[in-house]
Write a protein that holds these residues in place. Structure first.
Motif, PDB file in Angstrom:
ATOM      1  N   LEU A 109       0.799  -1.315  -0.091  1.00  0.00           N
ATOM      2  CA  LEU A 109      -0.100   0.002  -0.014  1.00  0.00           C
ATOM      3  C   LEU A 109       0.983   1.196  -0.053  1.00  0.00           C
ATOM      4  O   LEU A 109       1.716   1.388   0.921  1.00  0.00           O
ATOM      5  N   VAL A 110       0.759   1.988  -1.038  1.00  0.00           N
ATOM      6  CA  VAL A 110       1.546   3.333  -1.197  1.00  0.00           C
ATOM      7  C   VAL A 110       0.589   4.294  -0.646  1.00  0.00           C
ATOM      8  O   VAL A 110      -0.343   4.650  -1.283  1.00  0.00           O
ATOM      9  N   VAL A 111       0.933   5.209   0.290  1.00  0.00           N
ATOM     10  CA  VAL A 111       0.063   6.405   0.785  1.00  0.00           C
ATOM     11  C   VAL A 111       0.727   7.593  -0.204  1.00  0.00           C
ATOM     12  O   VAL A 111       1.649   7.913  -0.011  1.00  0.00           O
ATOM     13  N   ARG A 112      -0.401   8.114  -0.960  1.00  0.00           N
ATOM     14  CA  ARG A 112      -0.223   9.278  -1.841  1.00  0.00           C
ATOM     15  C   ARG A 112      -1.741   9.924  -1.899  1.00  0.00           C
ATOM     16  O   ARG A 112      -2.489   9.427  -1.329  1.00  0.00           O
ATOM     17  N   GLY A 113      -1.456  11.308  -2.436  1.00  0.00           N
ATOM     18  CA  GLY A 113      -2.840  11.944  -2.685  1.00  0.00           C
ATOM     19  C   GLY A 113      -3.603  12.527  -1.597  1.00  0.00           C
ATOM     20  O   GLY A 113      -3.048  12.462  -0.442  1.00  0.00           O
ATOM     21  N   ARG A 114      -4.773  12.771  -1.931  1.00  0.00           N
ATOM     22  CA  ARG A 114      -5.619  13.435  -0.521  1.00  0.00           C
ATOM     23  C   ARG A 114      -6.827  12.444  -0.596  1.00  0.00           C
ATOM     24  O   ARG A 114      -7.828  12.611  -1.764  1.00  0.00           O
ATOM     25  N   PRO A 115      -7.089  11.281   0.012  1.00  0.00           N
ATOM     26  CA  PRO A 115      -8.123  10.462  -0.147  1.00  0.00           C
ATOM     27  C   PRO A 115      -9.309  11.032   0.233  1.00  0.00           C
ATOM     28  O   PRO A 115      -9.202  11.954   1.394  1.00  0.00           O
ATOM     29  N   ASP A 116     -10.584  10.647  -0.008  1.00  0.00           N
ATOM     30  CA  ASP A 116     -11.651  11.020   0.476  1.00  0.00           C
ATOM     31  C   ASP A 116     -12.033  10.141   1.500  1.00  0.00           C
ATOM     32  O   ASP A 116     -12.675   9.165   1.115  1.00  0.00           O
ATOM     33  N   PRO A 117     -12.079  10.484   2.984  1.00  0.00           N
ATOM     34  CA  PRO A 117     -12.625   9.520   3.737  1.00  0.00           C
ATOM     35  C   PRO A 117     -13.872   8.894   3.679  1.00  0.00           C
ATOM     36  O   PRO A 117     -14.119   8.008   4.188  1.00  0.00           O
TER      37      PRO A 117
ATOM     38  N   GLU B 198     -12.460  10.185  -6.214  1.00  0.00           N
ATOM     39  CA  GLU B 198     -13.411  10.115  -5.126  1.00  0.00           C
ATOM     40  C   GLU B 198     -13.399   9.056  -4.320  1.00  0.00           C
ATOM     41  O   GLU B 198     -14.342   8.682  -3.615  1.00  0.00           O
ATOM     42  N   ALA B 199     -12.228   8.505  -4.247  1.00  0.00           N
ATOM     43  CA  ALA B 199     -12.023   7.178  -3.541  1.00  0.00           C
ATOM     44  C   ALA B 199     -11.156   7.321  -2.320  1.00  0.00           C
ATOM     45  O   ALA B 199     -10.328   8.470  -2.109  1.00  0.00           O
ATOM     46  N   GLN B 200     -11.399   6.664  -0.946  1.00  0.00           N
ATOM     47  CA  GLN B 200     -10.358   6.813  -0.039  1.00  0.00           C
ATOM     48  C   GLN B 200      -9.224   5.596  -0.314  1.00  0.00           C
ATOM     49  O   GLN B 200      -8.261   5.735   0.408  1.00  0.00           O
ATOM     50  N   LEU B 201      -9.318   4.679  -1.169  1.00  0.00           N
ATOM     51  CA  LEU B 201      -8.241   3.705  -1.384  1.00  0.00           C
ATOM     52  C   LEU B 201      -8.503   3.177  -2.864  1.00  0.00           C
ATOM     53  O   LEU B 201      -9.744   2.807  -3.308  1.00  0.00           O
ATOM     54  N   VAL B 202      -7.384   2.941  -3.679  1.00  0.00           N
ATOM     55  CA  VAL B 202      -7.569   2.069  -4.701  1.00  0.00           C
ATOM     56  C   VAL B 202      -6.775   0.920  -4.766  1.00  0.00           C
ATOM     57  O   VAL B 202      -5.818   0.762  -4.002  1.00  0.00           O
ATOM     58  N   VAL B 203      -7.672  -0.257  -5.096  1.00  0.00           N
ATOM     59  CA  VAL B 203      -7.038  -1.669  -5.128  1.00  0.00           C
ATOM     60  C   VAL B 203      -6.735  -2.174  -6.547  1.00  0.00           C
ATOM     61  O   VAL B 203      -7.894  -2.148  -7.580  1.00  0.00           O
TER      62      VAL B 203
ATOM     63  N   HIS C 177       0.106   8.435 -10.067  1.00  0.00           N
ATOM     64  CA  HIS C 177      -0.629   9.462 -10.301  1.00  0.00           C
ATOM     65  C   HIS C 177      -2.288   9.253  -9.752  1.00  0.00           C
ATOM     66  O   HIS C 177      -2.775  10.303  -9.897  1.00  0.00           O
ATOM     67  N   ALA C 178      -2.251   8.370  -8.906  1.00  0.00           N
ATOM     68  CA  ALA C 178      -3.480   8.294  -8.246  1.00  0.00           C
ATOM     69  C   ALA C 178      -3.836   9.428  -7.335  1.00  0.00           C
ATOM     70  O   ALA C 178      -2.531   9.701  -6.739  1.00  0.00           O
ATOM     71  N   HIS C 179      -4.980   9.737  -7.085  1.00  0.00           N
ATOM     72  CA  HIS C 179      -5.120  10.714  -6.107  1.00  0.00           C
ATOM     73  C   HIS C 179      -5.527  10.356  -4.816  1.00  0.00           C
ATOM     74  O   HIS C 179      -5.762  11.251  -3.698  1.00  0.00           O
ATOM     75  N   CYS C 180      -5.301   9.109  -4.395  1.00  0.00           N
ATOM     76  CA  CYS C 180      -5.454   8.506  -3.034  1.00  0.00           C
ATOM     77  C   CYS C 180      -4.496   7.722  -3.073  1.00  0.00           C
ATOM     78  O   CYS C 180      -3.906   7.113  -3.902  1.00  0.00           O
TER      79      CYS C 180
END
Length: 314
Positions: free
Chosen positions: A138-146, A251-256, A280-283
């Motif tokens: 899991l790579v922590v990046r972007g601004r996730p929407d909780p 619009e996501a809190q996590l991408v899998v 490039h993901a936003h979360c």
């Protein structure tokens, strides 16, 4: 207890953000957290006559202790009841974290780092671990929407089955919805819609769309039965795969995602879509290897049992 969550720590702000995410993950699945710091020998040869390099004499121990103490304090604030251990290794971060992944349920990384990690995270460390690690990364990046869903990149391949399992388990323990997005196209990454679409000249596009819908439904149905408490939105889109997934990640809190889908070359361990999301993901992005590596199954099953119990309480 299930295998621990491992997080790479170097004292940089991104790595400390990763520590908080890792602590939260460990709390969700009821397992421990291992803080791992790796440092290598000096890259420049020592001048003749100099004593051998000694980490203790160079003040490395004090520096590492301070870095790990700060990381542990952040972890305890994020998840006070999680059992935390520390691990310090002499070696290249790539190798150290790959070895750590053999006994971990999940490895969490920041998007950039300092010292031995500088210039590697995302450039090669995350990509290397996603391709060669022995558990999900899991790579922590972007601004996730909780409040956003867990976004699952569905490709319908056997290699992606573990990613589907991981996404359902994550949505369950997070109490989040699951957005299952299947992006399809034919021949190239260019998606044409309208009378000028070359695909409509030689094939029945509507028939292809129906086949892709069946693939999406067939991929999700068994897991929806196992996770009845997870609300699933199925979304089928004909578009360029990478831009569509990156846009949806906003619009996501996590991408899998899996490591390689139906369009990947067999010899590649990490597909271009997974790499694009890592960069490039936003979360945050979790990359899950296929069935050839099952070391994380125990952790996923443990999380699944917790998810079922939560689902029954709803």
């Amino acid at each position: 207890m299930a295998k621990p969550v491992v997080v790479g720590v170097d004292g940089s702000p991104p790595s400390l953000d990763a520590v908080e995410v890792a602590a939260h993950e460990a709390a969700l699945c009821g397992t421990g957290l291992r803080l791992v710091h790796a440092f290598g020998r000096p890259s420049v040869p020592l001048p003749p006559g100099c004593p051998p390099w000694n980490p203790a004499a160079a003040g490395v121990r004090e520096l590492v202790d301070g870095t790990l103490a700060e990381a542990e304090a952040r972890a305890r604030r994020a998840a006070p009841h999680v059992e935390i251990t520390r691990e310090v290794n002499l070696g290249e971060p790539l190798m150290v974290l790959e070895i750590e992944s053999r006994t971990a349920s999940l490895v969490v990384l920041g998007c950039r780092g300092l010292g031995a990690f500088a210039g590697l995270l995302l450039g090669s460390t995350a990509v290397h671990l996603a391709a060669h690690g022995h558990c999900p990364v899991l790579v922590v990046r972007g601004r996730p929407d909780p409040a956003g869903p867990v976004l699952l990149a569905v490709d319908g391949s056997p290699a992606g089955e573990r990613a589907v399992e991981f996404a359902f388990a994550e949505a369950s323990v997070r109490g989040a919805d699951l957005l299952a997005l299947h992006v399809w196209n034919t021949w190239s990454e260019r998606a044409h819609e309208g009378p000028g679409d070359p695909l409509t000249v030689v094939v029945d596009v509507e028939r292809l769309r129906e086949e892709e819908q069946r693939l999406l439904d067939g991929t999700l149905s068994p897991w929806e039965a196992r996770y009845p408490g997870v609300t699933v939105e199925r979304r089928l889109v004909r578009a360029r795969v990478r831009p569509a997934l990156i846009e949806a990640s906003g619009e996501a809190q996590l991408v899998v995602a899996g490591t390689r889908g139906r369009g990947g070359f067999t010899g590649l361990l990490l597909g271009s879509t997974s790499q694009a999301l890592l960069h490039h993901a936003h979360c945050p992005v979790a990359v899950v290897r296929g069935p050839e590596h099952r070391e994380h199954r125990e952790h996923r099953e443990h999380r699944g049992h917790r998810g079922h119990r939560e689902g029954r309480r709803e």
